[in-house]
Enzyme design. Structure first.
Site, PDB file in Angstrom:
ATOM      1  N   ARG A   1       0.840  -1.199   0.000  1.00  0.00           N
ATOM      2  CA  ARG A   1       0.000   0.000   0.000  1.00  0.00           C
ATOM      3  C   ARG A   1       0.874   1.248   0.000  1.00  0.00           C
ATOM      4  NH1 ARG A   1      -2.007  -3.540   4.000  1.00  0.00           N
ATOM      5  NH2 ARG A   1      -4.115  -4.332   3.611  1.00  0.00           N
TER       6      ARG A   1
ATOM      7  N   LYS B   1      -1.302  -2.662   8.168  1.00  0.00           N
ATOM      8  CA  LYS B   1      -2.323  -2.060   9.015  1.00  0.00           C
ATOM      9  C   LYS B   1      -2.279  -2.653  10.423  1.00  0.00           C
ATOM     10  CE  LYS B   1      -5.676  -0.776   5.435  1.00  0.00           C
ATOM     11  NZ  LYS B   1      -7.062  -0.965   4.949  1.00  0.00           N
TER      12      LYS B   1
ATOM     13  N   HIS C   1      -2.625   2.433  -5.853  1.00  0.00           N
ATOM     14  CA  HIS C   1      -3.445   1.252  -5.598  1.00  0.00           C
ATOM     15  C   HIS C   1      -3.706   0.452  -6.880  1.00  0.00           C
ATOM     16  CE1 HIS C   1      -5.008  -0.174  -1.811  1.00  0.00           C
ATOM     17  NE2 HIS C   1      -6.057  -0.705  -2.433  1.00  0.00           N
TER      18      HIS C   1
ATOM     19  N   ARG D   1      -1.077  -2.009  -6.992  1.00  0.00           N
ATOM     20  CA  ARG D   1      -1.361  -3.085  -6.026  1.00  0.00           C
ATOM     21  C   ARG D   1      -2.345  -4.082  -6.650  1.00  0.00           C
ATOM     22  NH1 ARG D   1      -1.516  -4.440  -0.479  1.00  0.00           N
ATOM     23  NH2 ARG D   1      -3.561  -4.945   0.398  1.00  0.00           N
TER      24      ARG D   1
ATOM     25  N   HIS E   1      -3.943  -8.880   3.603  1.00  0.00           N
ATOM     26  CA  HIS E   1      -5.380  -8.832   3.862  1.00  0.00           C
ATOM     27  C   HIS E   1      -5.718  -9.602   5.134  1.00  0.00           C
ATOM     28  CE1 HIS E   1      -6.640  -7.947  -0.590  1.00  0.00           C
ATOM     29  NE2 HIS E   1      -6.409  -6.850   0.097  1.00  0.00           N
TER      30      HIS E   1
ATOM     31  N   TYR F   1     -10.189 -10.188  -6.793  1.00  0.00           N
ATOM     32  CA  TYR F   1      -9.299 -10.314  -7.946  1.00  0.00           C
ATOM     33  C   TYR F   1      -9.655 -11.511  -8.826  1.00  0.00           C
ATOM     34  CZ  TYR F   1      -6.695  -6.870  -5.344  1.00  0.00           C
ATOM     35  OH  TYR F   1      -6.356  -5.740  -4.670  1.00  0.00           O
TER      36      TYR F   1
END
Length: 292
Positions: A144, A168, A238, A241, A264, A273
């Site tokens: 990211r 994150k 992004h 990504r 994730h 995806y």
């Protein structure tokens, strides 16, 4: 008072980033302002108040934005209930709005390879080498924007051929990198040393003045170079990504492995995806099959 307590909870217990916490606080302050016009407060808000706010938001916000604000309210009132600060929860009966499904925007793998292999698009000075490395890192690791900016020189392991990424909520992951990208990183760091910026910054990516990179700089870099190979309206970090994940999937990578590489929390976020991959198969079928 409630907002401040909730902010501390997000910071110290949930360990959310400052950017995420600020977004939560803005949503709550916006709802608080709306309640003030109705002469009520958080403690006395009811289901009709939340519904009225949604109706107002629909005049100038899309469904995704409204759902994010509702998610903020849900977390906020759940926290207040858990801490016995409030008994009521006006968001319980509120349903999220339906969001139209959009496939992730991607750039074709061959076009990206053509860009990165080009000898005349990226200059050989410090900024040119840095810019190429930025594009290579985003496409080569799927990280990211915020993760890219946070990468330190010491996060690159040349011996193991990987890079450590802080995701994150402070979740760390290790992502492999190819030898050509490692060579480019070495070249960039040598050029960075030669600039003699006069600071001891350990951040990998820096500005032309030697300061830590910032989001709009990365956006400008990516948009500039993607403009050479695509006319798509969206040309953001992004997109690279998305392109990373789609390329892996198209080349046979396991979905769970892609999930880990992207950082994730759940497989559901990665499954989007697969739709891109199915669309690609449909396109190939229509072109190649005589009965298509």
């Amino acid at each position: 008072m409630f907002i401040e307590q909730f902010g501390n909870y997000l910071k110290y217990e949930k360990r959310y980033s400052g950017h995420t916490i600020s977004a939560y606080i803005r949503d709550l302050e916006q709802f608080d302002s709306f309640l003030s016009l109705r002469e009520t407060a958080f403690s006395s808000a009811k289901y009709p108040d939340v519904r009225a706010w949604i109706v107002e938001l629909m005049e100038y916000s899309d469904a995704r934005t409204i759902n994010r604000k509702l998610s903020t309210l849900r977390s906020f009132y759940k926290f207040l209930n858990r801490e016995n600060l409030l008994d009521e929860n006006p968001v319980l009966r509120v349903k999220a709005l339906k969001i139209p499904k959009h496939l992730p925007v991607v750039v074709q793998e061959d076009k990206l390879n053509s860009l990165l292999d080009s000898s005349d698009i990226f200059t050989e000075d410090f900024s040119g080498i840095r810019n190429k490395m930025v594009v290579e890192l985003l496409f080569g690791t799927g990280m990211r924007l915020s993760e890219l900016i946070a990468v330190k020189e010491g996060d690159v392991n040349y011996y193991e051929q990987n890079i450590r990424i802080m995701g994150k909520r402070g979740k760390e992951r290790i992502v492999p990198v190819n030898s050509s990208l490692l060579k480019l990183i070495r070249q960039y760091i040598q050029e960075k040393r030669a600039q003699q910026f006069g600071n001891d910054s350990v951040a990998l990516i820096v500005t032309d003045e030697g300061k830590m990179a910032y989001p709009s700089l990365i956006y400008r870099i990516v948009k500039k170079y993607l403009s050479f190979i695509t006319t798509a309206g969206k040309r953001s970090p992004h997109v690279l990504r998305h392109s990373f994940a789609t390329s892996l999937l198209n080349n046979g990578a396991d979905l769970n492995a892609i999930k880990e590489l992207l950082g994730h929390a759940s497989l559901a976020a990665t499954q989007v995806y697969t739709h891109n991959s199915v669309e690609r198969l449909k396109s190939i079928y229509k072109q190649a099959h005589p009965k298509a």
